[in-house]
Motif scaffolding. Structure first.
Motif, short mmCIF file in Angstrom:
data_model
loop_
_atom_site.label_atom_id
_atom_site.label_comp_id
_atom_site.label_asym_id
_atom_site.label_seq_id
_atom_site.Cartn_x
_atom_site.Cartn_y
_atom_site.Cartn_z
N LEU A 409 48.49 46.60 36.40
CA LEU A 409 49.39 45.43 37.03
C LEU A 409 50.76 45.17 36.69
N LEU A 412 53.39 47.47 37.38
CA LEU A 412 53.66 47.55 38.89
C LEU A 412 54.46 46.30 39.44
N GLU A 413 54.26 45.11 38.66
CA GLU A 413 54.89 43.99 39.27
C GLU A 413 56.25 44.00 39.50
N TRP A 415 57.89 46.23 40.74
CA TRP A 415 58.30 46.70 42.00
C TRP A 415 57.56 46.43 43.24
N SER A 416 56.97 45.34 42.91
CA SER A 416 56.04 44.72 44.16
C SER A 416 56.80 44.83 45.46
N LEU A 419 56.18 48.43 46.83
CA LEU A 419 54.90 49.27 46.90
C LEU A 419 54.15 49.41 48.06
N LEU A 438 46.01 44.44 43.40
CA LEU A 438 47.08 45.44 44.12
C LEU A 438 47.36 44.82 45.47
N ARG A 440 47.59 41.45 46.07
CA ARG A 440 48.09 40.57 45.78
C ARG A 440 49.80 40.72 45.51
N LEU A 441 50.02 42.25 45.11
CA LEU A 441 51.09 42.76 44.42
C LEU A 441 51.91 43.34 45.82
N GLY A 442 51.07 43.49 47.05
CA GLY A 442 51.77 43.79 48.19
C GLY A 442 51.45 45.18 48.64
#
Length: 489
Positions: A409, A412-413, A415-416, A419, A438, A440-442
């Motif tokens: 997480l 990846l954050e 590149w939210s 994604l 995931l 919540r990250l979009g």
């Protein structure tokens, strides 16, 4: 070979002999990925007055005919056309396979796999799954239906929808056009250069199966540098659906009238998460690598669902670095059955640059690189301590080792906003908690590695309802009681 006719206009609107001779029908080659020597095609360079005539015809047919069609009729017609694209003996399929690879730069085996996958998603069962996921009672698209508290409600498509395709994957523009027809909007579609044949051929199929429905569809290609035509359409449409990178979407946003809704599908990327449970032994690790390789290879990695990187957990029987080798072996195997398409000069240079940089890093002890040499563009980079970043595509992926899933997480954050699809393997009972992070990250879709290329028809494309974005709602308060004879206040 005869130049492909890159347009479809409905009955009642056709190019005159004078227009054909005066330069309003132009001939060019589909350069793009294939460079010079791509397939030749003709496109209709309609001036604004003629475009206005086309808009008026589409609106008229949409209001007089399409709105009276039942959604069941639309589904049945689309299903029949889709079935023809799956029939080896049907001329629609033959022509599609003869043309789509040349425009998209796909190999013949890839063209066949992509056509089959796209056409299956247009079949009756998938369309009804999509409709029922968006509208529990799809008949709200046909008229007022019971709603809460005795009220009634209905959903109406916009009178005229403009769809601007990206052209990266054949069939995406056709899917977009079908979505508007399901909500009973007349459609004008501008496909991208790599996706011209399928929507044109699909529209011809509609005409053969149901001329009334086909009179509500127009497909017109014109080059990016003829943007004045795009501006004309944007000023006249009732809703715009745009596929493209951020620059394309921003360009449209600056030109579309403020009252016109914009439904934008921006640049997105997929990635994979491989947990230690998928690496407990050689057979499990090979199986996950093969699934990952297929998800990379399909569409030559040009789909918004295609993985750009794999985040692989340490602690299994096979290390992330060893799994990288397995992934390279699997991509080599896939290349034999599903060959890569032709690379443009620009893409070829980008792949060579990535390989060169990776080989330099490998010499410094900072990772490894595996690739197909001059014969194939696939490239796998093992990048310890690396960061998530978009690939140069053409089957080029990075493998990043993870100490634990929580680290994923964090990686990846940044590149939210970009994604979309995540393919997972070997996460076991840890997946539910991770799935919440995931979301919540979009991330809009979580699936198995092997399922990444083919979303369900009802998926929430980029996190929204693909049909609900195309309708307006009308609520009739007290409608049910009024129909039953009660007197309103």
């Amino acid at each position: 070979m005869t130049a492909f006719r890159a347009w479809y206009t409905p009955e009642g609107f056709s190019l005159t002999g004078e227009e054909m001779a005066s330069g309003e029908v132009k001939v060019r080659e589909a350069g793009g990925r294939r460079g010079a020597g791509g397939p030749a095609f003709r496109y209709a360079a309609l001036p604004p007055p003629r475009l206005m005539e086309l808009f008026e015809l589409l609106r008229r047919e949409g209001e007089s005919a399409l709105t009276s069609f039942s959604v069941r009729r639309v589904v049945d017609v689309v299903d029949r056309v889709a079935g023809r694209f799956l029939d080896p003996a049907d001329e629609l399929r033959v022509r599609a396979l003869d043309t789509m690879g040349g425009f998209a730069g796909f190999s013949a085996p890839m063209s066949e796999v992509v056509l089959d996958g796209m056409a299956r998603s247009w079949m009756r069962e998938g369309l009804w799954d999509l409709l029922r996921s968006e509208f529990p009672d799809p008949e709200v698209l046909d008229g007022f239906r019971p709603g809460p508290a005795g009220d009634e409600t209905r959903a109406l498509g916009f009178p005229l929808a403009f769809h601007l395709g990206a052209g990266t994957v054949p069939g995406v523009a056709t899917t977009s056009m079908i979505r508007s027809l399901l909500v009973k909007s007349a459609v004008i579609l501008k496909p991208g250069l790599g996706d011209i044949p399928l929507p044109v051929l699909f529209a011809h199929g509609l005409e053969e199966e149901d001329p009334g429905l086909a009179r509500c569809v127009a497909v017109l290609y014109w080059p990016v540098d003829e943007s004045d035509r795009t501006e004309t359409v944007l000023r006249e449409t009732d809703v715009a659906v745009v596929y493209g990178n951020d620059e394309t979407v921003e360009w449209v946003q600056r030109r579309i009238p403020p009252q016109t809704p914009l439904r934008a599908y921006r640049h997105r990327m997929g990635f994979g998460l491989v947990g230690r449970e998928a690496l407990e032994g050689p057979s499990a690790a090979v199986a996950s690598a093969r699934s990952a390789a297929l998800s990379v290879a399909l569409f030559d990695q040009r789909g918004c669902v295609s993985p750009h990187a794999f985040l692989v957990e340490t602690g299994g029987g096979v290390s992330p670095e060893e799994w990288t080798v397995l992934l390279g072996d699997a991509l080599r195997e896939v290349e034999a059955t599903l060959p890569s398409g032709d690379l443009s000069l620009e893409d070829g240079v980008a792949v060579q640059q990535v390989r060169g940089d990776a080989e330099l890093a490998e010499g410094l002890g900072e990772g490894t690189v595996h690739h197909g040499g001059e014969g194939a563009p696939w490239t796998v980079l093992y990048v310890p301590g690396g960061v998530m970043e978009p690939s140069c595509l053409n089957r080029t992926v990075r493998v990043l080792p993870l100490k634990g899933l929580g680290e994923a997480l964090q990686i990846l954050e940044g590149w939210s906003p970009y994604l979309q699809t995540v393919g997972v393997s070997g996460l076991g009972d840890r997946l539910p908690e991770l799935a919440d992070g995931l979301a919540r990250l979009g991330v809009s879709r979580i699936t198995k590695l092997v399922g990444m290329p083919w979303p369900r028809p009802w998926w929430h494309h980029d996190g929204t309802g693909p049909l609900r974005d195309l309708v307006r709602w009308t609520d009739w308060e007290g409608g049910g009681s009024t129909r039953s004879g009660a007197v309103g206040e």
